[in-house]
Design an enzyme around this catalytic site. Sequence first.
Site, PDB file in Angstrom:
ATOM      1  N   GLU A 120     -16.879   1.120  18.790  1.00  0.00           N
ATOM      2  CA  GLU A 120     -16.342   0.540  17.976  1.00  0.00           C
ATOM      3  C   GLU A 120     -14.832   0.552  17.967  1.00  0.00           C
ATOM      4  O   GLU A 120     -14.285  -0.164  16.908  1.00  0.00           O
ATOM      5  CB  GLU A 120     -16.459   0.522  16.834  1.00  0.00           C
ATOM      6  CG  GLU A 120     -18.629   0.167  16.102  1.00  0.00           C
ATOM      7  CD  GLU A 120     -19.076   0.363  15.120  1.00  0.00           C
ATOM      8  OE1 GLU A 120     -17.998   0.053  14.683  1.00  0.00           O
ATOM      9  OE2 GLU A 120     -20.001   1.144  14.969  1.00  0.00           O
TER      10      GLU A 120
ATOM     11  N   ARG B 174       0.908  -1.190  -0.205  1.00  0.00           N
ATOM     12  CA  ARG B 174       0.467   0.153  -0.085  1.00  0.00           C
ATOM     13  C   ARG B 174       1.028   1.028   0.241  1.00  0.00           C
ATOM     14  O   ARG B 174       0.720   2.664   0.123  1.00  0.00           O
ATOM     15  CB  ARG B 174      -0.722   0.097   1.511  1.00  0.00           C
ATOM     16  CG  ARG B 174      -1.968  -1.091   1.334  1.00  0.00           C
ATOM     17  CD  ARG B 174      -3.095  -0.838   2.214  1.00  0.00           C
ATOM     18  NE  ARG B 174      -1.923  -1.482   3.864  1.00  0.00           N
ATOM     19  CZ  ARG B 174      -2.600  -1.019   5.111  1.00  0.00           C
ATOM     20  NH1 ARG B 174      -4.164  -0.720   4.608  1.00  0.00           N
ATOM     21  NH2 ARG B 174      -1.995  -1.193   6.216  1.00  0.00           N
TER      22      ARG B 174
ATOM     23  N   HIS C 128     -28.946   1.968   9.157  1.00  0.00           N
ATOM     24  CA  HIS C 128     -27.757   3.082   7.936  1.00  0.00           C
ATOM     25  C   HIS C 128     -27.519   2.634   6.486  1.00  0.00           C
ATOM     26  O   HIS C 128     -26.978   1.528   5.872  1.00  0.00           O
ATOM     27  CB  HIS C 128     -26.689   3.153   8.840  1.00  0.00           C
ATOM     28  CG  HIS C 128     -25.532   3.746   8.435  1.00  0.00           C
ATOM     29  ND1 HIS C 128     -25.794   5.432   8.091  1.00  0.00           N
ATOM     30  CD2 HIS C 128     -24.267   4.169   7.337  1.00  0.00           C
ATOM     31  CE1 HIS C 128     -24.532   6.260   7.537  1.00  0.00           C
ATOM     32  NE2 HIS C 128     -23.494   4.976   6.753  1.00  0.00           N
TER      33      HIS C 128
ATOM     34  N   ASP D  38     -26.550  -2.186   9.726  1.00  0.00           N
ATOM     35  CA  ASP D  38     -26.534  -0.822   8.879  1.00  0.00           C
ATOM     36  C   ASP D  38     -26.282  -1.846   7.913  1.00  0.00           C
ATOM     37  O   ASP D  38     -26.097  -3.045   7.512  1.00  0.00           O
ATOM     38  CB  ASP D  38     -24.429  -0.677   9.163  1.00  0.00           C
ATOM     39  CG  ASP D  38     -24.333   0.757  10.452  1.00  0.00           C
ATOM     40  OD1 ASP D  38     -25.222   0.907  10.757  1.00  0.00           O
ATOM     41  OD2 ASP D  38     -23.196   0.611  10.957  1.00  0.00           O
TER      42      ASP D  38
ATOM     43  N   SER E 275     -19.265   4.078  14.902  1.00  0.00           N
ATOM     44  CA  SER E 275     -17.385   4.099  15.179  1.00  0.00           C
ATOM     45  C   SER E 275     -16.594   5.648  14.920  1.00  0.00           C
ATOM     46  O   SER E 275     -17.296   6.767  14.865  1.00  0.00           O
ATOM     47  CB  SER E 275     -16.456   3.709  13.612  1.00  0.00           C
ATOM     48  OG  SER E 275     -16.916   5.011  12.484  1.00  0.00           O
TER      49      SER E 275
ATOM     50  N   LYS F 100     -21.378   5.399  -5.195  1.00  0.00           N
ATOM     51  CA  LYS F 100     -20.655   3.923  -5.233  1.00  0.00           C
ATOM     52  C   LYS F 100     -20.481   3.913  -7.172  1.00  0.00           C
ATOM     53  O   LYS F 100     -21.953   3.992  -7.687  1.00  0.00           O
ATOM     54  CB  LYS F 100     -21.770   2.341  -4.826  1.00  0.00           C
ATOM     55  CG  LYS F 100     -21.701   2.581  -3.233  1.00  0.00           C
ATOM     56  CD  LYS F 100     -20.531   2.857  -2.787  1.00  0.00           C
ATOM     57  CE  LYS F 100     -20.702   2.323  -1.172  1.00  0.00           C
ATOM     58  NZ  LYS F 100     -21.311   1.558  -0.752  1.00  0.00           N
TER      59      LYS F 100
ATOM     60  N   HIS G 196     -15.982  11.985   4.972  1.00  0.00           N
ATOM     61  CA  HIS G 196     -14.933  11.271   4.128  1.00  0.00           C
ATOM     62  C   HIS G 196     -14.335  13.344   3.597  1.00  0.00           C
ATOM     63  O   HIS G 196     -13.802  13.253   2.765  1.00  0.00           O
ATOM     64  CB  HIS G 196     -15.721  11.613   2.727  1.00  0.00           C
ATOM     65  CG  HIS G 196     -16.147   9.556   4.105  1.00  0.00           C
ATOM     66  ND1 HIS G 196     -17.698   9.787   3.623  1.00  0.00           N
ATOM     67  CD2 HIS G 196     -15.583   8.264   3.238  1.00  0.00           C
ATOM     68  CE1 HIS G 196     -17.916   8.398   3.837  1.00  0.00           C
ATOM     69  NE2 HIS G 196     -17.123   7.713   3.790  1.00  0.00           N
TER      70      HIS G 196
END
Length: 781
Positions: A504, A29, A661, A619, A453, A125, A714
């Site tokens: 979480e 990565r 969600h 979710d 989270s 998406k 984001h």
Amino acid sequence: MTKKSTATASTAAAPRATVHGYPRQGGDRQLKKAIEGYWSGRVGADALRATAAELRASRWRELAGAGLDEVPTGDFSYYDHVLDATVMVGAVPARHRAALRADALDGYFAMARGTREVAPLEMTKWFDTNYHYLVPEVGPSTRFAADSSKQVAELREALGLSLAARPVLLGPVTYLLLAKPAPGTAEDFEPLTLLDRLLPVYAEVLADLRAAGAEWVQLDEPALVQDRTPAELAATARAYAELGGAADRPRLLVASYFDRLGEALPVLAKAPVEGLALDFTGPAAANLDDLAAVGGLPGRRLVAGVVDGRNVWINDLTASLTTLGTLLGLAERVDVATSCSLLHVPLDAAAERDIDPQILRWLAFARQKTAEVVTLARGLGAGIDSIAARLAANRADLASRVGSPITRDPAVRARAAAVTEAQARRSLPYPRRALAQRARLGLPPLPTTTIGSFPQTAELRAARAALRAGRIDAAAYESRIEAEIREVIAFQERAGIDVLVHGEPERNDMVQYFAEQLTGYLATRHGWVQSYGTRYVRPPVLAGDIARRGPMTVRWTAFAQSLTDRPVKGMLTGPVTMLAWSFVRDDQPRGETARQVALALRDEVEDLEAAGTAVIQVDEPALRETLPLRAAGHPAYLAWATEAFRLTTGGVRPETQIHTHMCYAEFGDILGAIEDLDADVISLEAARSHMRVAGELATAGYPREAGPGVYDIHSPRVPGVEEVAALLRKGREALPADRLWVNPDCGLKTRGWPEVREALTHLVAAAREIRGTREPTADHG
């Protein structure tokens, strides 16, 4: 494929092996680390560019060394290939133009992520995958201008390595079909009306690539596999008549993938282009008969996608050779490829040392799929005798999977077969449940919450790594998790959040965490796949029947609840998302697999309720993205998908509030299915789309509670109180205040604590302003 058909193939041009694209990140990565280092100021622009150039060269050499005859260029991206197309055609939003002029790299990332002052492009998406793209913004005033510098530079890099290279560009029709009206533009504006304005720009880019040495250029048109109107098909014909008729251009290969082309196939078959690249896997296998029905592609090139580029199971080489043999009579030359870019699969299955070697024989990641393509091309060109040993090994691997006890658990199958309709229904209708829940919870109007989270700090990741490496024991690790939960609960109480979460901290990923505690799932160590930008996930592999080994979340939820008098949500990932964000088994219908997952999650929901959890969130962000690309497939999919959710949640008492969600998808065409979930509260992305989903819910008459997001997690920018309040006012115009929740768009895992503290403080202040109360909230400490 028979030896006779192989002999026929030998009289034609030898088939070439190629792929549509390849993972971008590098084996370790490296791209993610370099980009995030650049964002933080630790890596300079020149160093980032050098890392990217090294990765590009490495992947091209790898592909050529594996036996590919033609490597793709232009598919590499710092963030997203659709954003790259936006830059290429000059469709930069006005709010970003100054930043792009001042510094091309910073301006590019500002469009992707936003800044503290300027909002980013909307994200959603990519068709029915888990990859996210940045949505182009266009309007009547949009003026396109060609910038082929990235595409030309990367082509020259590959040619400089003495490789045969094929630039890959997003096609003009798909680009406009993916675009949305720019802010301030009428919502009924059709971006495709700009096609005639866009085509000369594409022609200029193609001419630049031809001048740089491109013999072929691939134009990707995946939007054509969806249901398209006659006007859209006519626009497609016009587009390729114009591009194909240009004098100064390379040969054109128009590509589609993810499903059958259907009514668009005759249009492209008649277009003046030199080749088509078609998917022949899964539902797209219908392209074979459809291609024969239109008379094939006489005199042209067919790139046959017979190796599935989206899933991780090994190819049935014999079956693929049969398909390829049939295709030989339908085109002048048939080349072999993956069905789509290998962006959607991990890099190398051989790196997975922890997976049972027997199961590893069933798996093919990007490197293995590339080898399959090369093997098939060799077999197609030289005959099956040239790959006889490989075919025998492949048949043995396929047979070992079919006969393995890993794939079948009789107890799981018996339980799934015994499910009744009553198990998938709540005991009371929503209006009566809502009264019981409001009495139990005692929440104010516009209750505030988060999606689940909280930031996954470096310390948390280090503790998880130390546990895996044996440097700390389970007790020390659990103590660290408890400390994090204490901090998260305390902060939320100080900030004034109404319904809390435990944050979480124990979870590595919202799917992998559960997969590791269910039978039938396999977790990878190095199976990273790009979700968006520098966000990579490791989808687990769903290899066998599914059951819960024991409680998965109850301990941590109960611990968090013991720290506060406010309700703490139990947090689970839903059955559809457990499938969609995994590499799902392909040897049984997905609805059967979803039912198995739902039953395992149902046990967890009932244990949470028994432990006193009053609010449970399940979710399902993948509900929309998994929707079949063609409308004919929607009813069957939505039937099993919504049943799986209701089966997960249907056993709780009326006073237990069920949330769900969803994020970053187009919800307008599944609002009926969202209601069929029968959740009490739904939270959805709305910040980047300017609260549009609230209007869609209102128009559809959605009767339950909803939390359209008011904080885009984001992006690094923190919205101010008035910005959040403005979004809430817009939401309140669409939905009654007594059914409106206040929450971020998504979980806060990828954000840092300073921005989360500030953003949530603003969120609570805005909610109180709209309520008409002015209670003070905590500072950011």
